[in-house]
Design a protein around this motif. Structure first.
Motif, PDB file in Angstrom:
ATOM      1  N   ARG A   3      12.886 -39.314  45.504  1.00  0.00           N
ATOM      2  CA  ARG A   3      12.008 -39.905  46.525  1.00  0.00           C
ATOM      3  C   ARG A   3      12.809 -40.582  47.627  1.00  0.00           C
ATOM      4  NH1 ARG A   3       6.257 -40.526  45.242  1.00  0.00           N
ATOM      5  NH2 ARG A   3       5.971 -39.638  43.204  1.00  0.00           N
ATOM      6  N   LEU A  78       6.622 -31.941  44.552  1.00  0.00           N
ATOM      7  CA  LEU A  78       5.178 -31.709  44.413  1.00  0.00           C
ATOM      8  C   LEU A  78       4.963 -30.326  43.799  1.00  0.00           C
ATOM      9  CD1 LEU A  78       4.390 -33.051  47.938  1.00  0.00           C
ATOM     10  CD2 LEU A  78       3.725 -34.178  45.807  1.00  0.00           C
ATOM     11  N   HIS A 105      -3.224 -34.521  48.550  1.00  0.00           N
ATOM     12  CA  HIS A 105      -2.942 -34.709  47.125  1.00  0.00           C
ATOM     13  C   HIS A 105      -3.452 -33.536  46.293  1.00  0.00           C
ATOM     14  CE1 HIS A 105      -7.076 -36.211  46.247  1.00  0.00           C
ATOM     15  NE2 HIS A 105      -6.983 -36.656  47.478  1.00  0.00           N
ATOM     16  N   ASP A 106      -2.978 -33.522  45.055  1.00  0.00           N
ATOM     17  CA  ASP A 106      -3.281 -32.411  44.151  1.00  0.00           C
ATOM     18  C   ASP A 106      -4.435 -32.705  43.211  1.00  0.00           C
ATOM     19  OD1 ASP A 106      -2.175 -34.163  42.319  1.00  0.00           O
ATOM     20  OD2 ASP A 106      -0.367 -32.988  41.982  1.00  0.00           O
ATOM     21  N   GLY A 108      -4.367 -35.054  41.143  1.00  0.00           N
ATOM     22  CA  GLY A 108      -3.731 -35.838  40.077  1.00  0.00           C
ATOM     23  C   GLY A 108      -2.897 -36.938  40.693  1.00  0.00           C
ATOM     24  N   THR A 109      -1.618 -36.941  40.400  1.00  0.00           N
ATOM     25  CA  THR A 109      -0.747 -38.008  40.897  1.00  0.00           C
ATOM     26  C   THR A 109       0.220 -37.536  41.983  1.00  0.00           C
ATOM     27  OG1 THR A 109       0.853 -37.590  39.133  1.00  0.00           O
ATOM     28  CG2 THR A 109      -0.847 -39.259  38.707  1.00  0.00           C
ATOM     29  N   GLY A 110       0.126 -36.291  42.401  1.00  0.00           N
ATOM     30  CA  GLY A 110       1.006 -35.790  43.450  1.00  0.00           C
ATOM     31  C   GLY A 110       0.427 -36.032  44.832  1.00  0.00           C
ATOM     32  N   TYR A 111       1.138 -36.800  45.651  1.00  0.00           N
ATOM     33  CA  TYR A 111       0.683 -37.134  47.000  1.00  0.00           C
ATOM     34  C   TYR A 111       1.774 -36.850  48.024  1.00  0.00           C
ATOM     35  CZ  TYR A 111      -3.416 -39.633  45.272  1.00  0.00           C
ATOM     36  OH  TYR A 111      -4.605 -39.954  44.699  1.00  0.00           O
ATOM     37  N   TYR A 113       2.169 -37.943  52.140  1.00  0.00           N
ATOM     38  CA  TYR A 113       1.568 -38.726  53.209  1.00  0.00           C
ATOM     39  C   TYR A 113       2.163 -38.310  54.547  1.00  0.00           C
ATOM     40  CZ  TYR A 113       0.422 -41.494  49.137  1.00  0.00           C
ATOM     41  OH  TYR A 113      -0.031 -41.894  47.902  1.00  0.00           O
ATOM     42  N   THR A 134       6.650 -38.560  50.312  1.00  0.00           N
ATOM     43  CA  THR A 134       5.905 -38.535  49.058  1.00  0.00           C
ATOM     44  C   THR A 134       5.661 -39.953  48.534  1.00  0.00           C
ATOM     45  OG1 THR A 134       7.947 -38.255  47.808  1.00  0.00           O
ATOM     46  CG2 THR A 134       6.720 -36.252  48.385  1.00  0.00           C
ATOM     47  N   SER A 135       6.249 -40.918  49.177  1.00  0.00           N
ATOM     48  CA  SER A 135       6.050 -42.320  48.831  1.00  0.00           C
ATOM     49  C   SER A 135       5.323 -43.009  49.980  1.00  0.00           C
ATOM     50  CB  SER A 135       7.400 -42.997  48.586  1.00  0.00           C
ATOM     51  OG  SER A 135       7.213 -44.373  48.331  1.00  0.00           O
TER      52      SER A 135
END
Length: 143
Positions: A3, A78, A105-106, A108-111, A113, A134-135
Motif C-alpha cells: 500500500r 485488488l 469496491h468489490d 467486500g474489503t477491496g477498495y 479511491y 487503495t488506501s
C-alpha cells in the motif's frame, strides 16, 4: 508495504495538471460530468490504468513501463473485480470548481479511491488533478 508503494507511486505519478486545451482527445477534457464518468468508471473498475492515465492526465513525464507497473501493482492489490462505484465525498467550490472522492469496491474489503479536482466550464469539464490509492487516509488528508 504494498500500500505504501502504491501510495508513493500514485502520488508521484498522478500529480499532474490536465492541459487547458479543449477537445475530447485532450487529456482530462470531457464534454460534461456524465461523459467523464462514462469513460472513467469502467476504466477504473476494470483497472485499465494504462488506458485511464493518458485519457485523464498528462502522462508526458511518464514512460510506458511506469504506467504498466502501476497497473500491475493495482491488479495485485485488488484481486476481485470492482463492481460498485459511489461518490464518497463531494465538495463544491466556487465558479464551477469541485473536488470529490469516488470509491470503487468489490462488495467486500477491496477498495480503490479516486480523488478528482474538477472544473465544470460552460462548454466542457476539465479534470485538473487526480490521485488514486487503495488506501483512503492519504486522500482524506488532501480533501
Amino acid at each position: 508495504m504494498l500500500r505504501r508503494l502504491i501510495t508513493a507511486a500514485a502520488l508521484a505519478l498522478l500529480a499532474t495538471q490536465a492541459s487547458a486545451q479543449t477537445g475530447l482527445a485532450t487529456p482530462g477534457v470531457f464534454e460534461n460530468y456524465n461523459a467523464m464518468r462514462a469513460e472513467v468508471d469502467p476504466l477504473v473498475s476494470d483497472l485499465r490504468i494504462q488506458t485511464l492515465l493518458p485519457r485523464i492526465a498528462d502522462t508526458s513525464q511518464m514512460d510506458t513501463g511506469e504506467i504498466m507497473a502501476l497497473e500491475i501493482q493495482m491488479r495485485n492489490a485488488l484481486r476481485d473485480p470492482l463492481t460498485e462505484v459511489e461518490v464518497m465525498m463531494l465538495s463544491p467550490l466556487e465558479n464551477g470548481f469541485r473536488r470529490e472522492i469516488l470509491a470503487y469496491h468489490d462488495g467486500g474489503t477491496g477498495y480503490l479511491y479516486l480523488l478528482l479536482m474538477i472544473h465544470e466550464r460552460e462548454d466542457d469539464l476539465v479534470v485538473l488533478h487526480m490521485l488514486m490509492n487503495t488506501s483512503l487516509a492519504p486522500l482524506l488528508s488532501l480533501f
